[in-house]
Design an enzyme around this catalytic site. Structure first.
Site, PDB file in Angstrom:
ATOM      1  N   THR A   1      96.744   3.201  48.899  1.00 50.14           N
ATOM      2  CA  THR A   1      96.492   2.848  50.294  1.00 50.14           C
ATOM      3  C   THR A   1      97.631   1.996  50.823  1.00 50.14           C
ATOM      4  O   THR A   1      98.448   1.468  50.060  1.00 50.14           O
ATOM      5  CB  THR A   1      95.148   2.080  50.418  1.00 50.14           C
ATOM      6  N   GLY A   2      97.700   1.865  52.141  1.00 51.20           N
ATOM      7  CA  GLY A   2      98.610   0.929  52.774  1.00 51.20           C
ATOM      8  C   GLY A   2     100.070   1.121  52.436  1.00 51.20           C
ATOM      9  O   GLY A   2     100.592   2.241  52.404  1.00 51.20           O
TER      10      GLY A   2
ATOM     11  N   GLY B   1      99.299  -0.087  43.133  1.00 50.09           N
ATOM     12  CA  GLY B   1      98.544  -0.139  44.384  1.00 50.09           C
ATOM     13  C   GLY B   1      98.958   0.934  45.366  1.00 50.09           C
ATOM     14  O   GLY B   1      99.034   0.695  46.575  1.00 50.09           O
ATOM     15  N   ALA B   2      99.182   2.142  44.871  1.00 50.15           N
ATOM     16  CA  ALA B   2      99.757   3.204  45.702  1.00 50.15           C
ATOM     17  C   ALA B   2      98.720   4.097  46.360  1.00 50.15           C
ATOM     18  O   ALA B   2      99.069   5.133  46.927  1.00 50.15           O
ATOM     19  CB  ALA B   2     100.708   4.056  44.855  1.00 50.15           C
TER      20      ALA B   2
ATOM     21  N   TYR C   1      97.485 -18.042  48.132  1.00 47.66           N
ATOM     22  CA  TYR C   1      98.291 -16.858  48.446  1.00 47.66           C
ATOM     23  C   TYR C   1      99.765 -17.235  48.524  1.00 47.66           C
ATOM     24  O   TYR C   1     100.628 -16.517  47.998  1.00 47.66           O
ATOM     25  CB  TYR C   1      97.833 -16.246  49.766  1.00 47.66           C
TER      26      TYR C   1
ATOM     27  N   SER D   1     106.042 -11.713  50.543  1.00 50.58           N
ATOM     28  CA  SER D   1     105.424 -11.860  51.862  1.00 50.58           C
ATOM     29  C   SER D   1     106.028 -13.066  52.570  1.00 50.58           C
ATOM     30  O   SER D   1     106.553 -13.991  51.929  1.00 50.58           O
ATOM     31  CB  SER D   1     103.910 -12.063  51.705  1.00 50.58           C
TER      32      SER D   1
END
Length: 300
Positions: free
Chosen positions: A24-25, A21-22, A176, A150
Site C-alpha cells: 500500500t501507499g 511494506g509494498a 515517531y 520523514s
C-alpha cells in the site's frame, strides 16, 4: 532544468528489488514503478492477502510485471530472520533493498520482542533486516540500501538512550521523531561502514503524502479534506525513494525529498537533514545499541 519523474528511471531489467511494506501507499507505488521498468520486485509484507491484492493491481497496469510476495512482520525478530533466510536462499544477489514500511503516531504498544512499536518497527526491524541481507547486496555492483525517513526526524526528535522503549512515559509524536531520526543515523553510519564497497546507503522522505500511515493521527477522518488539499498523493511521495534507488547520479549518504515549499510537495531533489542526524558519535552509539537489542551484526 526538467523535474525528475518515473520517466527518468533507467531500465531495471535483471535487477532484484526487495521493498518492505509494498502492499500500500509509498511502498506500493515504488514497487509498481520498478516493476514497470522491468525489475524483479519482491513485496515484503506483513499481510499476504493485501499483498496479493497489490500484486494484482500492479499486473493490471503492467501485465508482464515480475512481482512476488515475501511474508515479513518487522515487529517480530523471528519473522525478520525467517524472511531474510528465505530471501538469502532465493536471491544470492539483491540489487535494491528499500526499507519503506513504517508506523506513525501509534498508541502505546510494543512489538513481539518488547520494543516500543514505532522504534521497533521503523528502526530496529529495518536495522535487523538490512544486516541479515547485506551479504547478498555487497557483491552486486551498483547495489543500494534506501531507507525512508520523514520530516518527523526534526519534530521533537531525540534518541532517548535512557528510555528507548518509552517505558517511563509515552508521547506518540516524540516516539515517531526518535524512530525517524534513527533511520537517518542508521543510513549515515551504514554508508560510512560501506566506504569502498559496491553497495551504498541512501535515505529519502516523501514530504506530506496522503497514505494509510496517517490512520493513527488523532481526528484523521476530520482532517482528511485538509490533508487532500495540502499533501500530495502516494505516487508523488514515492519519487524521492525511487530517485535514491535508481538515479545513476545518486551516491551514498544522500538524502532525497520534495523540492517544494518546506519540502512538503514536489519533485525529488537532494535535501538536508538535521544537524543531530549527522552526529557521528550519536550514529555509532545507536548502532551499538541496535546490535545489542536485535542480536544482528553487520558484515561491514
Amino acid at each position: 532544468m526538467s523535474k525528475w519523474t518515473t520517466a527518468n528511471i533507467p531500465d531495471q531489467t535483471g535487477r532484484t528489488a526487495v521493498i518492505t511494506g509494498a502492499n500500500t501507499g509509498l511502498g506500493y507505488e515504488t514497487a509498481a514503478a520498478l516493476a514497470a521498468k522491468g525489475a524483479h520486485v519482491v513485496l515484503a509484507v506483513r499481510n499476504l492477502d493485501k499483498g496479493k491484492g497489490a500484486v494484482d493491481r500492479i499486473r493490471q497496469t503492467t501485465p508482464d510485471a515480475d512481482v512476488v510476495l515475501q511474508e515479513l512482520d518487522l515487529s517480530s525478530l523471528q519473522s525478520i530472520r525467517e524472511a531474510a533466510e528465505a530471501l538469502r536462499t532465493n536471491y544470492p544477489e539483491i540489487d535494491l533493498l528499500i526499507n519503506n514500511a513504517g508506523v506513525m503516531w501509534t498508541p502505546k504498544e510494543t512489538t513481539a520482542d518488547g520494543f516500543e512499536m514505532q522504534f521497533g518497527t521503523n528502526h530496529l526491524g529495518h536495522f535487523a533486516f538490512t544486516g541479515l541481507l547485506l551479504d547478498n547486496l555487497l557483491p552486486v555492483q551498483g547495489s543500494r540500501v534506501v531507507t525512508v525517513s520523514s520530516m518527523g526526524h526534526r519534530i521533537r526528535a531525540a534518541i532517548h538512550f535512557d528510555d528507548l522503549q518509552w517505558e517511563r512515559r509515552y508521547n506518540r509524536v516524540e516516539a515517531y521523531g526518535q524512530a525517524k531520526l534513527a533511520n537517518l543515523l542508521f543510513t549515515y553510519e551504514l554508508q560510512r561502514r560501506l566506504t569502498g564497497a559496491e553497495t551504498v546507503a541512501l535515505a529519502a522522505h516523501p514530504g506530506g503524502s496522503s497514505t494509510e500511515l496517517m490512520r493513527h493521527v488523532p481526528a484523521a477522518g476530520i482532517l482528511t479534506p485538509v490533508v487532500e488539499r495540502l499533501f500530495q498523493d502516494a505516487a508523488m511521495g514515492a519519487l524521492p525513494t525511487l530517485r535514491a534507488a535508481t538515479d545513476p547520479a545518486a551516491f551514498g549518504g544522500q538524502y532525497y525529498g520534495p523540492d517544494g515549499l518546506l519540502q512538503q510537495t514536489g519533485h525529488p531533489k537532494v535535501v538536508g537533514s538535521s544537524d543531530q542526524s549527522h552526529d557521528t558519535a550519536l550514529q555509532q552509539r545507536l548502532w551499538a545499541v541496535s546490535e545489542e537489542l536485535t542480536g544482528v551484526t553487520f558484515p561491514v
